[in-house]
Design a protein around this motif. Structure first.
Motif, PDB file in Angstrom:
ATOM      1  N   THR A  17       3.503  -5.362   8.204  1.00  0.00           N
ATOM      2  CA  THR A  17       3.884  -4.874   6.872  1.00  0.00           C
ATOM      3  C   THR A  17       5.392  -4.771   6.680  1.00  0.00           C
ATOM      4  O   THR A  17       5.835  -4.258   5.660  1.00  0.00           O
ATOM      5  CB  THR A  17       3.260  -3.497   6.605  1.00  0.00           C
ATOM      6  N   ALA A  18       6.164  -5.287   7.622  1.00  0.00           N
ATOM      7  CA  ALA A  18       7.623  -5.149   7.534  1.00  0.00           C
ATOM      8  C   ALA A  18       8.176  -5.762   6.252  1.00  0.00           C
ATOM      9  O   ALA A  18       9.161  -5.264   5.697  1.00  0.00           O
ATOM     10  CB  ALA A  18       8.290  -5.774   8.752  1.00  0.00           C
ATOM     11  N   ASP A  19       7.540  -6.820   5.768  1.00  0.00           N
ATOM     12  CA  ASP A  19       8.051  -7.495   4.567  1.00  0.00           C
ATOM     13  C   ASP A  19       7.370  -7.021   3.280  1.00  0.00           C
ATOM     14  O   ASP A  19       7.662  -7.535   2.200  1.00  0.00           O
ATOM     15  CB  ASP A  19       7.895  -9.007   4.713  1.00  0.00           C
ATOM     16  N   VAL A  20       6.482  -6.052   3.365  1.00  0.00           N
ATOM     17  CA  VAL A  20       5.792  -5.544   2.172  1.00  0.00           C
ATOM     18  C   VAL A  20       6.736  -4.631   1.405  1.00  0.00           C
ATOM     19  O   VAL A  20       7.281  -3.679   1.957  1.00  0.00           O
ATOM     20  CB  VAL A  20       4.497  -4.783   2.545  1.00  0.00           C
ATOM     21  N   LYS A  21       6.925  -4.951   0.153  1.00  0.00           N
ATOM     22  CA  LYS A  21       7.780  -4.138  -0.722  1.00  0.00           C
ATOM     23  C   LYS A  21       6.903  -3.191  -1.528  1.00  0.00           C
ATOM     24  O   LYS A  21       5.937  -3.619  -2.174  1.00  0.00           O
ATOM     25  CB  LYS A  21       8.586  -5.021  -1.675  1.00  0.00           C
ATOM     26  N   VAL A  22       7.234  -1.925  -1.476  1.00  0.00           N
ATOM     27  CA  VAL A  22       6.488  -0.913  -2.229  1.00  0.00           C
ATOM     28  C   VAL A  22       7.238  -0.649  -3.535  1.00  0.00           C
ATOM     29  O   VAL A  22       8.407  -0.273  -3.511  1.00  0.00           O
ATOM     30  CB  VAL A  22       6.341   0.386  -1.415  1.00  0.00           C
ATOM     31  N   PRO A  23       6.579  -0.864  -4.667  1.00  0.00           N
ATOM     32  CA  PRO A  23       7.250  -0.617  -5.955  1.00  0.00           C
ATOM     33  C   PRO A  23       7.685   0.840  -6.089  1.00  0.00           C
ATOM     34  O   PRO A  23       7.009   1.750  -5.600  1.00  0.00           O
ATOM     35  CB  PRO A  23       6.172  -0.950  -6.995  1.00  0.00           C
ATOM     36  N   ASP A  24       8.810   1.039  -6.750  1.00  0.00           N
ATOM     37  CA  ASP A  24       9.314   2.396  -6.972  1.00  0.00           C
ATOM     38  C   ASP A  24       8.272   3.282  -7.642  1.00  0.00           C
ATOM     39  O   ASP A  24       8.221   4.482  -7.395  1.00  0.00           O
ATOM     40  CB  ASP A  24      10.583   2.370  -7.828  1.00  0.00           C
ATOM     41  N   SER A  25       7.417   2.683  -8.463  1.00  0.00           N
ATOM     42  CA  SER A  25       6.410   3.461  -9.192  1.00  0.00           C
ATOM     43  C   SER A  25       5.395   4.120  -8.258  1.00  0.00           C
ATOM     44  O   SER A  25       4.682   5.030  -8.674  1.00  0.00           O
ATOM     45  CB  SER A  25       5.682   2.563 -10.199  1.00  0.00           C
ATOM     46  N   LEU A  26       5.333   3.688  -6.989  1.00  0.00           N
ATOM     47  CA  LEU A  26       4.367   4.262  -6.049  1.00  0.00           C
ATOM     48  C   LEU A  26       4.960   5.355  -5.167  1.00  0.00           C
ATOM     49  O   LEU A  26       4.249   5.945  -4.357  1.00  0.00           O
ATOM     50  CB  LEU A  26       3.755   3.167  -5.178  1.00  0.00           C
ATOM     51  N   HIS A  27       6.237   5.649  -5.331  1.00  0.00           N
ATOM     52  CA  HIS A  27       6.842   6.664  -4.460  1.00  0.00           C
ATOM     53  C   HIS A  27       6.289   8.067  -4.727  1.00  0.00           C
ATOM     54  O   HIS A  27       6.204   8.879  -3.798  1.00  0.00           O
ATOM     55  CB  HIS A  27       8.368   6.593  -4.529  1.00  0.00           C
ATOM     56  N   ALA A  28       5.871   8.335  -5.954  1.00  0.00           N
ATOM     57  CA  ALA A  28       5.223   9.632  -6.224  1.00  0.00           C
ATOM     58  C   ALA A  28       3.892   9.712  -5.473  1.00  0.00           C
ATOM     59  O   ALA A  28       3.543  10.765  -4.933  1.00  0.00           O
ATOM     60  CB  ALA A  28       5.008   9.822  -7.724  1.00  0.00           C
ATOM     61  N   LEU A  29       3.172   8.583  -5.413  1.00  0.00           N
ATOM     62  CA  LEU A  29       1.913   8.547  -4.661  1.00  0.00           C
ATOM     63  C   LEU A  29       2.168   8.786  -3.177  1.00  0.00           C
ATOM     64  O   LEU A  29       1.410   9.513  -2.523  1.00  0.00           O
ATOM     65  CB  LEU A  29       1.214   7.195  -4.859  1.00  0.00           C
ATOM     66  N   VAL A  82       6.343   8.807   6.406  1.00  0.00           N
ATOM     67  CA  VAL A  82       6.269   7.554   7.163  1.00  0.00           C
ATOM     68  C   VAL A  82       4.816   7.108   7.287  1.00  0.00           C
ATOM     69  O   VAL A  82       4.494   5.926   7.092  1.00  0.00           O
ATOM     70  CB  VAL A  82       6.937   7.715   8.543  1.00  0.00           C
ATOM     71  N   VAL A  83       3.930   8.034   7.590  1.00  0.00           N
ATOM     72  CA  VAL A  83       2.504   7.712   7.697  1.00  0.00           C
ATOM     73  C   VAL A  83       1.972   7.268   6.333  1.00  0.00           C
ATOM     74  O   VAL A  83       1.250   6.261   6.232  1.00  0.00           O
ATOM     75  CB  VAL A  83       1.693   8.911   8.239  1.00  0.00           C
ATOM     76  N   ALA A  84       2.303   7.997   5.274  1.00  0.00           N
ATOM     77  CA  ALA A  84       1.835   7.652   3.929  1.00  0.00           C
ATOM     78  C   ALA A  84       2.354   6.275   3.513  1.00  0.00           C
ATOM     79  O   ALA A  84       1.594   5.452   2.981  1.00  0.00           O
ATOM     80  CB  ALA A  84       2.271   8.724   2.929  1.00  0.00           C
ATOM     81  N   MET A  85       3.628   6.012   3.768  1.00  0.00           N
ATOM     82  CA  MET A  85       4.211   4.721   3.414  1.00  0.00           C
ATOM     83  C   MET A  85       3.507   3.601   4.176  1.00  0.00           C
ATOM     84  O   MET A  85       3.197   2.548   3.607  1.00  0.00           O
ATOM     85  CB  MET A  85       5.707   4.704   3.726  1.00  0.00           C
ATOM     86  N   VAL A  90      -0.168  -1.083   4.177  1.00  0.00           N
ATOM     87  CA  VAL A  90      -1.365  -1.769   4.678  1.00  0.00           C
ATOM     88  C   VAL A  90      -2.296  -2.110   3.512  1.00  0.00           C
ATOM     89  O   VAL A  90      -2.851  -3.217   3.446  1.00  0.00           O
ATOM     90  CB  VAL A  90      -2.093  -0.919   5.748  1.00  0.00           C
ATOM     91  N   ILE A  91      -2.470  -1.185   2.593  1.00  0.00           N
ATOM     92  CA  ILE A  91      -3.302  -1.429   1.411  1.00  0.00           C
ATOM     93  C   ILE A  91      -2.777  -2.643   0.644  1.00  0.00           C
ATOM     94  O   ILE A  91      -3.536  -3.559   0.301  1.00  0.00           O
ATOM     95  CB  ILE A  91      -3.353  -0.172   0.511  1.00  0.00           C
ATOM     96  N   LEU A  92      -1.474  -2.660   0.388  1.00  0.00           N
ATOM     97  CA  LEU A  92      -0.871  -3.769  -0.357  1.00  0.00           C
ATOM     98  C   LEU A  92      -0.942  -5.072   0.431  1.00  0.00           C
ATOM     99  O   LEU A  92      -1.211  -6.130  -0.141  1.00  0.00           O
ATOM    100  CB  LEU A  92       0.577  -3.429  -0.729  1.00  0.00           C
ATOM    101  N   ARG A  93      -0.708  -5.020   1.728  1.00  0.00           N
ATOM    102  CA  ARG A  93      -0.745  -6.210   2.585  1.00  0.00           C
ATOM    103  C   ARG A  93      -2.113  -6.903   2.532  1.00  0.00           C
ATOM    104  O   ARG A  93      -2.222  -8.108   2.584  1.00  0.00           O
ATOM    105  CB  ARG A  93      -0.399  -5.836   4.020  1.00  0.00           C
ATOM    106  N   HIS A  94      -3.158  -6.098   2.390  1.00  0.00           N
ATOM    107  CA  HIS A  94      -4.517  -6.640   2.375  1.00  0.00           C
ATOM    108  C   HIS A  94      -4.983  -7.050   0.983  1.00  0.00           C
ATOM    109  O   HIS A  94      -6.159  -7.357   0.783  1.00  0.00           O
ATOM    110  CB  HIS A  94      -5.487  -5.659   3.031  1.00  0.00           C
ATOM    111  N   GLY A  95      -4.057  -7.060   0.027  1.00  0.00           N
ATOM    112  CA  GLY A  95      -4.371  -7.582  -1.297  1.00  0.00           C
ATOM    113  C   GLY A  95      -4.900  -6.580  -2.303  1.00  0.00           C
ATOM    114  O   GLY A  95      -5.205  -6.946  -3.442  1.00  0.00           O
ATOM    115  N   TYR A  96      -5.009  -5.329  -1.918  1.00  0.00           N
ATOM    116  CA  TYR A  96      -5.431  -4.315  -2.874  1.00  0.00           C
ATOM    117  C   TYR A  96      -4.248  -3.988  -3.779  1.00  0.00           C
ATOM    118  O   TYR A  96      -3.092  -4.232  -3.427  1.00  0.00           O
ATOM    119  CB  TYR A  96      -5.898  -3.041  -2.154  1.00  0.00           C
TER     120      TYR A  96
END
Length: 104
Positions: A17-29, A82-85, A90-96
């Motif tokens: 998941t090193a290259d998975v980018k998490v959108p700013d909109s998910l930081h509250a989650l 760190v655990v939440a991120m 992992v969720i995003l990496r698997h296409g969800y």
């Protein structure tokens, strides 16, 4: 840590998941998940008879982190983030897909 006879030390594989980018909109989650992770950990400890104590004592079952999430230091909260991120990646990496709720 107990070692099993004849077993080699285990190293978990990379998550990929090193290259998975998490959108700013998910930081509250991520913050919600971090707090939930801490609360789940605390509920488990309390159900096992642990209680708050200024010092960690396995024998006395006291732990200084048995406090509300907001009372943890930034560094202590960061461990849960760190655990939440990692979970979100992992969720995003698997296409969800995850998205911010409407109206936020």
């Amino acid at each position: 840590m107990m070692r099993r006879a004849g077993r080699q030390p285990w190293t978990p594989p990379p998550t990929g998941t090193a290259d998975v980018k998490v959108p700013d909109s998910l930081h509250a989650l991520i913050e919600i998940l971090a707090e939930e992770a801490h609360d789940n950990w605390a509920r488990q400890r309390l159900s096992e008879g642990w209680r708050y104590g200024r010092r960690l004592s396995r024998r006395g079952k006291t732990h200084p982190l048995l406090v509300p999430y907001r009372e943890l230091t930034h560094e202590q909260q960061e461990a849960d983030r760190v655990v939440a991120m990692g979970s979100v990646k992992v969720i995003l990496r698997h296409g969800y897909t995850l998205q911010e709720p409407a109206g936020r």
